[in-house]
Design an enzyme around this catalytic site. Structure first.
Site, PDB file in Angstrom:
ATOM      1  N   HIS A 391       0.654  -1.200  -0.022  1.00  0.00           N
ATOM      2  CA  HIS A 391       0.082  -0.028   0.103  1.00  0.00           C
ATOM      3  C   HIS A 391       0.719   1.234   0.070  1.00  0.00           C
ATOM      4  CE1 HIS A 391      -4.141  -1.589   0.527  1.00  0.00           C
ATOM      5  NE2 HIS A 391      -3.345  -2.349   1.268  1.00  0.00           N
ATOM      6  N   LYS A 583      -8.571  13.523   4.328  1.00  0.00           N
ATOM      7  CA  LYS A 583      -7.829  12.230   4.112  1.00  0.00           C
ATOM      8  C   LYS A 583      -6.995  12.597   5.159  1.00  0.00           C
ATOM      9  CE  LYS A 583      -6.761  13.571  -0.101  1.00  0.00           C
ATOM     10  NZ  LYS A 583      -7.016  12.201  -0.847  1.00  0.00           N
ATOM     11  N   ARG A 584      -5.999  11.533   5.526  1.00  0.00           N
ATOM     12  CA  ARG A 584      -4.857  11.523   6.659  1.00  0.00           C
ATOM     13  C   ARG A 584      -4.040  12.872   6.301  1.00  0.00           C
ATOM     14  NH1 ARG A 584      -0.024   8.456   6.533  1.00  0.00           N
ATOM     15  NH2 ARG A 584      -1.109   7.365   4.656  1.00  0.00           N
ATOM     16  N   LYS A 589       0.325  14.172   0.817  1.00  0.00           N
ATOM     17  CA  LYS A 589      -0.914  14.133   0.199  1.00  0.00           C
ATOM     18  C   LYS A 589      -1.003  15.850   0.014  1.00  0.00           C
ATOM     19  CE  LYS A 589      -2.728  10.334   2.687  1.00  0.00           C
ATOM     20  NZ  LYS A 589      -3.260   9.548   1.493  1.00  0.00           N
ATOM     21  N   THR A 691      -8.698   6.104  -2.177  1.00  0.00           N
ATOM     22  CA  THR A 691      -9.976   5.576  -2.218  1.00  0.00           C
ATOM     23  C   THR A 691     -10.975   6.725  -2.145  1.00  0.00           C
ATOM     24  OG1 THR A 691      -9.981   4.815  -0.045  1.00  0.00           O
ATOM     25  CG2 THR A 691      -9.872   3.095  -1.819  1.00  0.00           C
ATOM     26  N   LYS A 695     -14.722   7.842  -3.935  1.00  0.00           N
ATOM     27  CA  LYS A 695     -15.909   8.126  -3.326  1.00  0.00           C
ATOM     28  C   LYS A 695     -16.575   9.598  -3.687  1.00  0.00           C
ATOM     29  CE  LYS A 695     -13.967   5.614   0.813  1.00  0.00           C
ATOM     30  NZ  LYS A 695     -13.098   5.727   1.665  1.00  0.00           N
TER      31      LYS A 695
END
Length: 848
Positions: A391, A583-584, A589, A691, A695
């Site tokens: 991952h 998100k985290r 990110k 993911t 969504k």
């Protein structure tokens, strides 16, 4: 919170109109209800309220009504569970066992109502005046299960839903954490962590199974002995013992009778209580061992910046896989037909990332030490049983445990890992004779400074199949992360692009859009076959359908605006463009790239009061790991700078920033249906898949993103005109890095970038507090900007200008939003699981 006051009001209002006492069912009324029988569902609620919870109308609280409602649907699920397991056991089926350290389940009540077909019956039953609480208030009583953190755990939960829906025999294994990661609060903009006591009010979904408890050894030492035939037989002795108690959470498939389950382990001490110490007045000492042992299943992801934290992490991982392997063996050998010879034919184990990788030496230890099986036969079983999902592309995120820690906690397992490594290096020598560099690359033991065990390498070597989670990610695994293993084991790597369950992430969380889709397509079968949404494409140009689609979106935005007002005290307009990044919180990110653009917009608006921009609401949701100081500094910067912008009347409310605290599944279910623009802005080559991007697109948000992870495939599906792609691709990132990336070049050559960064580095937003955002400021310049925020800033800003322009074109934006929903059927977790089942697990469907 507002929902609590509303709940109290509803109880008062309904009680005032209820004269007669609520009829209580007799204890004999225990037959299961029909899915469409509202009266029987109501009866079941009353039965559990009375005979399970010992409550009546006058003493029952909203929490009691939620428990009673959940138990009413649970009895339906348990009947299916017993039937399902009976069929699986009688036919001695091949099963998947999914090993994951986290499962981000969220709330289960509404999901279970939908999956069992009881949603309508429950909603109608709770409308009855005898029940004094509204349906939505009942659902809001449920706490999110604190069993996961981010995308890894949410993916595992989606997979469990799809496995049951597709009638595939499967059991998930993990830890029954008493406390989740943490409950997040903001104080002066800074993240403050509190215990996530999600179990405090109890849960109707976990079923304790003490009869299946497991004892596992840990620590101790290894004695080198020989048996009576002169064979070397290492013996693991002087160990401590931990008891694992299983708790089962049923997993109901959608529109099927199949119910699988998730088995989670809580830790107990083998010595519950030292009576002698207690009698001598040592009350703390009497329960010390119990307290220490039960720490193992206390908290998801203890802070591993300390040596004690690292040890606890490793013990957690070993505890859950050792318990799970014992449980799998018990289940296998209770059938007299089963032996070790057909073990790999009946058992498939998927390692969800490297956290469960210690299962590999544990199974080898059981086979070689306890079963006295020859090494080669044992290794054949191991490599036929295990498969591994990677991952992450970040080398620093690949788990490594120091040899000294392994030796202290799992001394026999360390010996086995060294033996596996010896066999591996012999294979490397055969393929690349005399190539010590290849041996160094392939070795399971990293020797740079402190010796460490490479858990990702162990997972690759011991698994028959290794998969990435997006097409780009898998290619980069083979090219950059594990090229040596791809050459050594041709064909071992394959791709399985991630997916999301459409039941949770559209049917459950977005009832307005779900109803429109169902009415348009004529059935809810799309929730089982997401490709059916393609039929919406022909409606995309229709002004009436566009209007209905965007009306649903606006109503969802109004709901989110109310939550923002309650949680953040900020007034936002549902007519603004809702720009969402949830998100985290991690540098790769690039939430700080988002922040730089917000500051740029703000400055432009200050410089030009007549600046014509679409009003924007920037919505954030994220937690930073407790020990990740820079991530926490970014959170504070977004909060503090956002508060300043929100209060500045000079810009006329054109920009609002809302960072919703304590991001979790139930909050995501409110944010995602309301999003217009989906921020997927990681540095190309760093996000394995994502993911959240799936969504948000499924719910009609347009993506603004880099060509990273699954964004590449989303672009292929939705079409270039329905997505905003910006920034460097993977090859360009690597080329720039090879030339020597210097963020100072961008700082000096772009006046806007220079001013914004200096602004962050000043105390303008934090008067009297010098250097409040020094960590963030320094990371972009002196820290080398490792994720190339400045290199991508201008392209990112230009992409936002295109989004601004399209949002003004109501028909154009509506059409693009509809095309996103219509064209992302590929990203159903049902498709992903079918691929795993057929190409990795060889797992046949078993219809119940």
């Amino acid at each position: 919170m507002a929902s609590n006051s509303k709940t109290k009001k509803n109880i008062t209002d309904k009680n005032a109109s209820s004269k007669a006492p609520i009829p209580c069912p007799s204890p004999e009324t225990t037959s299961l209800f029909d899915a469409a029988d509202t009266a029987k569902f109501k009866q079941a609620i009353f039965r559990h309220l009375t005979y399970t919870l010992a409550r009546d109308l006058h003493t029952a609280q909203p929490h009691d009504w939620w428990i009673a409602t959940s138990l009413a649907v649970r009895e339906h699920i348990l009947a299916r569970l017993i039937k399902t397991q009976g069929v699986h056991n009688r036919h001695n089926v091949r099963r998947l066992y999914y090993f994951s350290l986290e499962y981000l389940m969220g709330r289960l009540t509404e999901s279970n109502l939908h999956n069992t077909g009881l949603h309508h019956a429950a909603r109608e039953a709770i409308k009855d005046p005898d029940i004094p609480v509204d349906f939505e208030n009942i659902l809001n009583e449920e706490a999110d299960m604190g069993l996961g953190n981010g995308g890894l755990g949410r993916l595992a939960s989606c997979f469990l839903d799809s496995l049951a829906t597709l009638d595939l025999p499967a059991i998930g294994y993990g830890i029954y954490y008493e406390f989740g990661l943490f409950r997040q609060e903001f104080v002066n903009g800074a993240q403050i962590e509190h215990p996530d006591s999600w179990m405090l009010g109890g849960t109707p979904w976990g079923i304790e199974r003490p009869e299946n408890k497991v004892s596992i050894p840990i620590k101790g030492r290894v004695e080198n002995i020989f048996d009576d035939r002169g064979n070397y037989r290492p013996r693991w002795v002087g160990t401590d013992t931990i008891i694992g108690i299983p708790h089962d959470i049923p997993i109901a498939g959608y529109d099927t009778d199949t119910v699988n389950f998730l088995r989670l382990w809580s830790s107990r001490s083998a010595s519950e209580f030292d009576l002698n110490a207690f009698n001598a007045g040592g009350y703390v000492e009497a329960v010390r061992e119990k307290a220490v042992t039960e720490t193992i299943s206390k908290v998801l992801y203890p802070n591993d910046k300390t040596e004690n934290g690292k040890e606890l992490r490793l013990i957690q991982q070993y505890f859950f896989v050792a318990c799970s392997l014992r449980d799998i063996m018990r289940r296998h050998f209770r059938n007299p037909e089963n032996t070790w010879d057909n073990f790999a034919g009946k058992i498939a184990i998927q390692l969800n990332d490297t956290h469960p990788a210690v299962a590999i030496p544990e199974l080898m230890r059981i086979l070689v030490d306890e079963e006295e099986m020859p090494w080669d036969k044992a290794w054949t079983i191991v490599t036929r049983v295990f498969a591994y999902t990677n991952h992450t592309l970040l080398p620093e995120a690949l788990e490594k445990w120091s040899v000294s820690l392994f030796e202290r906690v799992l001394p026999r397992h360390l010996q086995i890992i060294y033996s596996i490594n010896d066999h591996l290096l012999r294979a490397v020598e055969t393929k690349w004779p005399g190539d010590n560099d290849k041996k160094r690359d392939c070795s399971l033991i990293e020797e740079n400074g402190r010796k460490s065990v490479r858990m990702a390498s162990l997972s690759v070597v011991a698994s028959h199949t290794v998969n990435g989670v997006a097409a780009l990610h898998t290619e980069l695994l083979k090219k950059l992360l594990f090229p040596q293993y791809d050459a050594l084991y041709p064909g071992r790597f394959q791709n399985k692009t991630n997916g999301i369950t459409p039941r949770r992430w559209l049917l459950d969380c977005n009832p307005r859009l779900s109803k429109l889709i169902t009415d348009t397509l004529g059935s809810t079968h799309w929730a089982r076959d997401l490709d059916e949404l393609r039929a919406l494409e022909k409606h995309a140009p229709d002004p009436a359908f566009q209007r209905a689609f965007m009306d649903a979106k606006r109503a969802n935005k109004a709901d989110l605006a109310a939550i923002i007002k309650t949680e953040c005290g900020i007034d936002v307009s549902p007519d603004a463009l809702f720009d969402v990044q949830v998100k985290r919180l991690h540098e790769y990110k690039r939430q700080h790239l988002n922040l730089l653009h917000i500051l740029a917009l703000y400055r432009r608006a200050l410089q030009n009061p007549a600046l014509d921009i679409v009003p924007r609401v920037f919505v954030f949701g994220a937690k930073a790991a407790p020990g990740y100081d820079l991530a926490k500094n970014i959170i504070r910067a977004i909060n503090v700078i956002g508060a300043h912008i929100n209060a500045d009347t000079r810009i006329g409310g054109k920009i609002k920033v809302a960072f919703l605290p304590n991001y979790r599944v139930s909050l995501a279910e409110k944010i995602i249906p309301a999003a217009d623009l989906s921020e997927q802005i990681s540095t190309a080559g760093k996000e394995a898949s994502g993911t959240g991007n799936m969504k948000l697109a499924l719910n009609g948000a347009l993506t603004i993103g880099t060509l990273d992870g699954a964004n590449v495939e989303i672009k292929e599906e939705v079409g270039d005109g329905n997505i905003f792609i910006f920034g460097m691709n993977v090859d360009e990132v690597e080329a720039l890095r090879a030339r020597g990336y210097n963020p100072w070049d961008y700082y000096h050559n772009d006046e806007e970038i220079r001013t914004i960064i200096d602004w962050i580095g000043s105390d303008y937003f934090t008067p009297g507090e010098h250097g409040a955002f020094a960590q963030l400021h320094d990371s972009l310049l002196n820290g080398g900007d490792p994720f190339m925020v400045l290199a991508d800033f201008r392209s990112y800003s230009d992409a936002h200008a295109k989004a601004d322009a399209l949002y003004r074109d109501k028909a154009g934006w509506s059409r693009a939003a509809i095309m996103n929903t219509a064209r992302v059927g590929k990203f159903s977790s049902d498709r992903t699981i079918r691929e795993y089942a057929g190409q990795i697990w060889r797992l046949p469907k078993v219809k119940v």
